[in-house]
Design an enzyme around this catalytic site. Structure first.
Site, PDB file in Angstrom:
ATOM      1  N   THR A 159      37.596  37.064  41.378  1.00 20.16           N
ATOM      2  CA  THR A 159      38.669  38.146  41.233  1.00 20.16           C
ATOM      3  C   THR A 159      39.440  37.939  39.972  1.00 20.16           C
ATOM      4  O   THR A 159      39.658  38.649  39.099  1.00 20.16           O
ATOM      5  CB  THR A 159      39.999  38.238  42.185  1.00 20.16           C
ATOM      6  OG1 THR A 159      39.160  38.201  43.492  1.00 20.16           O
ATOM      7  CG2 THR A 159      40.991  39.087  42.258  1.00 20.16           C
ATOM      8  N   CYS A 160      39.575  36.720  39.484  1.00 20.03           N
ATOM      9  CA  CYS A 160      40.047  36.483  37.935  1.00 20.03           C
ATOM     10  C   CYS A 160      39.017  36.950  37.123  1.00 20.03           C
ATOM     11  O   CYS A 160      39.558  37.554  36.061  1.00 20.03           O
ATOM     12  CB  CYS A 160      40.468  34.850  38.013  1.00 20.03           C
ATOM     13  SG  CYS A 160      41.539  34.199  39.239  1.00 20.03           S
ATOM     14  N   ALA A 161      37.814  36.534  37.223  1.00 16.45           N
ATOM     15  CA  ALA A 161      36.919  37.128  36.200  1.00 16.45           C
ATOM     16  C   ALA A 161      36.977  38.522  36.207  1.00 16.45           C
ATOM     17  O   ALA A 161      36.714  39.222  34.977  1.00 16.45           O
ATOM     18  CB  ALA A 161      35.373  36.435  36.520  1.00 16.45           C
TER      19      ALA A 161
END
Length: 166
Positions: free
Chosen positions: A59-61
């Site tokens: 999700t961060c990526a």
């Protein structure tokens, strides 16, 4: 404290995001070349602060990729992707992913950004990392939009963040 969840399990941050209409707290973060950057370095620029726990999660990526894509069309606006990842990991990610429009910066050295913006995770397995948040600042670095993503594994509301700049 903000109440958020990690895969449905309750965790908390140390406080609440800066309020809309307030002056953003200054910061000093580390760029990929290990130089320092502060809020003052972006004088007169609008900023989208895309904040997250770690680039090593999907999700961060995804949020960095999406803000990188969206940043290409934003006038007088810089997107800073902020985590406690080491600058070396951030540089490797950006090189592999072709990230050119968003800037990754790290709060690894002191964690002061997470504390000053009150988004440091206080409880649970991700304690001391940053919660997934978006803070948008106008040219005078007044807060014009915030989102504390209620479930860490969810992506932020990109449309609402960018709409605040119109």
């Amino acid at each position: 404290m903000a109440q958020i969840t990690l895969k449905g399990n309750a965790i908390q941050t140390i406080g609440e995001l800066p309020a809309k209409g307030t002056k953003a707290p200054d910061f000093e973060l580390i760029k990929n070349d290990l130089s320092k950057v502060s809020l003052k370095d972006f004088a007169g620029k609008r900023l989208v602060l895309n904040i997250f726990p770690s680039l090593d999660t999907g999700t961060c990526a995804a949020s960095v990729r999406q803000f990188n894509k969206l940043a290409a069309g934003l006038e007088n606006t810089t997107v800073l992707c902020i985590s406690r990842d080491l600058p070396f990991a951030q540089a490797r990610f950006c090189g592999t992913e072709g990230i050119e429009n968003a800037i990754t910066v790290s709060d690894f050295a002191t964690g002061k950004f997470g504390k000053d913006y009150q988004l440091e995770i206080a409880t649970g397995p991700l304690a001391n990392l940053h919660s997934r948040s978006v803070v948008v600042l106008d040219e005078k670095h007044q807060v014009i939009y915030t989102q504390q993503v209620p479930e860490i594994v969810d992506e932020p509301n990109y449309d609402a963040a960018l709409a605040s700049l119109k």
